[in-house]
Structure formats: structure tokens, C-alpha cells
Design an enzyme around this catalytic site. Structure first.
Site: not given
Length: 193
Positions: A54, A70-72
């Protein structure tokens, strides 16, 4: 200019509340295809890879800007990864009931199309044993608002009732390891030290 490669309300709100001026831009990443291609990765590595994708993708469109991706991910004790539950919220809550899972929150900064900094944090979430009545009530009250949230909950709201124990940083659970980001932005001179 600081750019958040996300339109997540939670992430934007965290940065705004911390006084971090930024613009939010959708990354336009096909997460499902990417997750399928990277299915061999564990939760930590997948969160990091998605955050980097991203950040780099938006950074290529915005040369000279500093972009945060960001990612989770949610990783069960058996290593299985769960996604946003959508319309299977009740089923996912039954699966997580009485177990501990890990949330991996990753952030990658990119400049001119290449990563320049990264950080991944983990939180351990122990969900209490949930009754069928509680699950039905929770789904009726929260379903639409949390179906698009990893795990199917927001701990800043009614979702906190799902848990008996939480180990980890509050911001990490919300999807952005904010304190390390703020430290790095001060080192970079984006924020005053």
C-alpha cells in the site's frame, strides 16, 4: 506532505487526535488477490507485506511525499488467519470464543516508490467464552458496523465486552502502532521533537 495510504476512519482519527497533519488516499490494492498470492506467509509477515504494498503503490503516485501504509492481520493460535467477517460475524465469534488470538499491526513508510521505514507490533487478545444469546445480541446490535473490521469488533466500543484479557498497545489493536510512528516522524523532522 504526509500521506496515509488508507481511508480507515480509525487510523485517520488516531493521527488527527495526535495532531499529525496528513491527507488520506485510498491505496487501491486488491487485498484478496494479494492475500491469496501471499497465503504462505504468517500473520506478521503478511501484515508487513500488505502495508508495504500500500505504501509503495501510493508513493509511486505521489513522488516526494512521505506515505504511510498500514495493515492488520488476525492470527489464531493454530496459525490460521481470519479476515474481516462480513456476514459471517456470528460464525467467526463462535470460532474465537474462549481462545486467544494475535493481532499484527504493521506500518511501512515509503518515499519515491521505496520503503524507508517499517514497524510491526503484536497484541494478544483473549476472548471470553461467549454464550449463543450474547453472540446473537452482539451481531444484531453491532453486525453492520463491525463486519468490515478485522475480528468483528471494535474495542473502543461494545466489542470490549468480548474479551477477558488483552496484552498489547491500544493503538496496535486499533490498527496503527501509533507511538513508534510518532517517534519516527519526530526523527524525520515531520513532527517537532
Amino acid at each position: 506532505m504526509l500521506v496515509l495510504a488508507s481511508t480507515s476512519l480509525a487510523r485517520r482519527t488516531m493521527l488527527e487526535a495526535a495532531g499529525v497533519t496528513h491527507v488520506a488516499v485510498a491505496a487501491g490494492v486488491d487485498e484478496e488477490a494479494t492475500k491469496a498470492a501471499l497465503s504462505h506467509l504468517g500473520g506478521r509477515a503478511l501484515a508487513d507485506a500488505l502495508a508495504e504494498l500500500k505504501a509503495v503503490k501510493v508513493s509511486l503516485r505521489r513522488p516526494g511525499d512521505l506515505v504511510l501504509g498500514c495493515d492488520q492481520t488476525l492470527e489464531c493460535d493454530d496459525g490460521r488467519l481470519l479476515d474481516k467477517p462480513g456476514d459471517i460475524l456470528g460464525q467467526q465469534l463462535r470460532l474465537l470464543s474462549g481462545t486467544t488470538h494475535r493481532l499484527h499491526s504493521a506500518v511501512v513508510a515509503a518515499e519515491n516508490g521505496r520503503p524507508v521505514w517499517r514497524h510491526v507490533e503484536r497484541a494478544k487478545m483473549t476472548m471470553r467464552v461467549l454464550s449463543e444469546d450474547f453472540i446473537a445480541d452482539y451481531c444484531a446490535a453491532e453486525g453492520e458496523s463491525v463486519g468490515g473490521c478485522i475480528g468483528g469488533y471494535r474495542i473502543e466500543g461494545r466489542g470490549i465486552q468480548l474479551f477477558s484479557r488483552i496484552e498489547g498497545d491500544h493503538f496496535t489493536i486499533l490498527g496503527l502502532p501509533l507511538l513508534p510512528v510518532l517517534d519516527w516522524l519526530r526523527v524525520r523532522g515531520v513532527l517537532p521533537s
